[in-house]
Design an enzyme around this catalytic site. Structure first.
Site, PDB file in Angstrom:
ATOM      1  N   MET A   1       0.734  -0.639  -0.301  1.00  0.00           N
ATOM      2  CA  MET A   1       0.037  -0.325   0.062  1.00  0.00           C
ATOM      3  C   MET A   1       0.860   1.419   0.118  1.00  0.00           C
ATOM      4  O   MET A   1       1.973   0.923  -0.388  1.00  0.00           O
ATOM      5  CB  MET A   1      -0.926   0.423   0.928  1.00  0.00           C
ATOM      6  CG  MET A   1      -2.255  -0.931   0.861  1.00  0.00           C
ATOM      7  SD  MET A   1      -3.184  -1.155  -0.065  1.00  0.00           S
ATOM      8  CE  MET A   1      -4.485   0.202   0.232  1.00  0.00           C
ATOM      9  N   CYS A   2       0.105   2.111   1.133  1.00  0.00           N
ATOM     10  CA  CYS A   2       1.207   3.651   0.286  1.00  0.00           C
ATOM     11  C   CYS A   2       0.932   4.630   1.523  1.00  0.00           C
ATOM     12  O   CYS A   2      -0.239   3.949   3.289  1.00  0.00           O
ATOM     13  CB  CYS A   2       0.266   4.666  -0.681  1.00  0.00           C
ATOM     14  SG  CYS A   2       0.562   3.322  -2.294  1.00  0.00           S
ATOM     15  N   GLU A   3       1.348   5.291   2.342  1.00  0.00           N
ATOM     16  CA  GLU A   3       1.196   6.067   2.750  1.00  0.00           C
ATOM     17  C   GLU A   3       1.234   7.595   2.542  1.00  0.00           C
ATOM     18  O   GLU A   3       2.079   8.398   1.675  1.00  0.00           O
ATOM     19  CB  GLU A   3       2.870   6.307   3.997  1.00  0.00           C
ATOM     20  CG  GLU A   3       2.392   5.086   4.550  1.00  0.00           C
ATOM     21  CD  GLU A   3       3.437   4.734   6.530  1.00  0.00           C
ATOM     22  OE1 GLU A   3       3.827   5.971   6.625  1.00  0.00           O
ATOM     23  OE2 GLU A   3       3.741   4.234   6.749  1.00  0.00           O
ATOM     24  N   ILE A  78       4.047   8.613  -0.766  1.00  0.00           N
ATOM     25  CA  ILE A  78       5.173   7.833  -0.920  1.00  0.00           C
ATOM     26  C   ILE A  78       4.529   6.136  -1.050  1.00  0.00           C
ATOM     27  O   ILE A  78       3.219   5.768  -0.385  1.00  0.00           O
ATOM     28  CB  ILE A  78       5.370   7.733  -0.131  1.00  0.00           C
ATOM     29  CG1 ILE A  78       5.596   6.837   1.726  1.00  0.00           C
ATOM     30  CG2 ILE A  78       6.650   8.646   0.379  1.00  0.00           C
ATOM     31  CD1 ILE A  78       6.665   6.553   2.802  1.00  0.00           C
ATOM     32  N   ASN A 108      -4.771   6.553  -0.941  1.00  0.00           N
ATOM     33  CA  ASN A 108      -4.088   5.229   0.004  1.00  0.00           C
ATOM     34  C   ASN A 108      -5.272   4.155  -0.475  1.00  0.00           C
ATOM     35  O   ASN A 108      -6.320   4.063   0.335  1.00  0.00           O
ATOM     36  CB  ASN A 108      -3.716   4.941   1.100  1.00  0.00           C
ATOM     37  CG  ASN A 108      -3.058   4.797   2.246  1.00  0.00           C
ATOM     38  OD1 ASN A 108      -3.025   3.136   1.465  1.00  0.00           O
ATOM     39  ND2 ASN A 108      -2.873   5.042   2.937  1.00  0.00           N
TER      40      ASN A 108
END
Length: 266
Positions: A1-3, A78, A108
């Site tokens: 996943m992402c932040e 990110i 996200n």
């Protein structure tokens, strides 16, 4: 996943401290090494940095970490790629112009089969996130005009966000430079720093800042992130379905939408 990471402030403020912590999670202490980006609003303009490499060892990220760029609103992302190849065109935040303002979007979650409805805005890359952004702007453009108040736009944005969140995990940052809109389905936290200020230490880097030494008593700065960035401050956790509209460092509107309980993929 992402932040995700966002900032809203009532005075031009840099993101160096928070970005230093987040960037470490992009390939050093976290798996999000498939690109990063950040957008800083300066008046009606926006200063944007994108890089498809890991933020932890990106020379461009080093510039952002060490050169204070002061802004009233900023959003950052990110990436850990799930939908769409690793490439510059697929790095967030995505930017489009609407009614003479630059809008920025970072997401996200996963809506892997999502495609934007036909309209002025079409994706350049092949991520579900950019498709969602284009779809959202097409809805706003179709339903509103440049003179509509923020309250009218907010109703459409909240309704659309809730619809996306009922399909799959959808954590959102959206800004037009005037405000920052956030929507949570699984993970978002926030902190508002104001007088009396004190020190704070990052969780993922050996960095401490005494905010009292770099602020004035009237400053209000709020940071929104996927996970807390500091180890010695109390962060406020969003509820699933909760949205908040931030302006000048404060929440000016908020609510909670009914959505399914999603399990956030790691």
């Amino acid at each position: 996943m992402c932040e995700l990471l966002a900032m809203s402030a009532n005075t031009p403020t840099d993101l160096c401290f928070s970005f230093t912590g987040l960037a470490r999670r992009g390939g050093a202490v976290g798996p999000h090494r498939d690109g990063w980006g950040v957008a800083f609003y300066e008046g009606r303009g926006v200063r944007v940095f994108h890089d498809p490499s890991a933020s932890a060892d990106s020379p461009i990220a080093e510039v952002v970490r060490t050169h204070p760029i002061k802004s009233l609103a900023a959003i950052c992302h990110i990436r850990q790629a799930n939908v769409g190849r690793v490439g510059l065109e697929n790095t967030h935040p995505f930017i489009r112009e609407l009614w003479g303002r630059y809008w920025s979007f970072a997401h996200n979650g996963q809506l892997p089969d999502f495609r934007a409805r036909p309209g002025v805005y079409q994706p350049v890359g092949d991520t579900d996130s950019e498709n969602i952004f284009c779809d959202l702007l097409n809805r706003i453009r179709a339903d509103h005009g440049p003179d509509d108040p923020d309250e009218a736009l907010l109703e459409t944005i909240v309704q659309a966000s809730a619809e996306y969140a009922r399909e799959r995990v959808f954590n959102l940052l959206l800004s037009n430079g005037h405000w920052v809109f956030t929507f949570c389905t699984t993970r978002l936290v926030a902190i508002t720093r104001r007088a009396p200020f004190g020190p704070a230490q990052l969780k993922d880097a050996d960095v401490t800042v005494d905010f009292e030494a770099v602020t004035t008593p009237s400053d209000v700065v709020s940071v929104i992130a996927t996970e807390p960035l500091t180890r010695d401050e109390q962060w406020d956790t969003y509820q699933p379905g909760e949205w908040r509209l931030w302006r000048d460092g404060l929440v000016v509107a908020s609510g909670v939408e009914s959505i399914p309980t999603w399990v956030h993929p790691d």
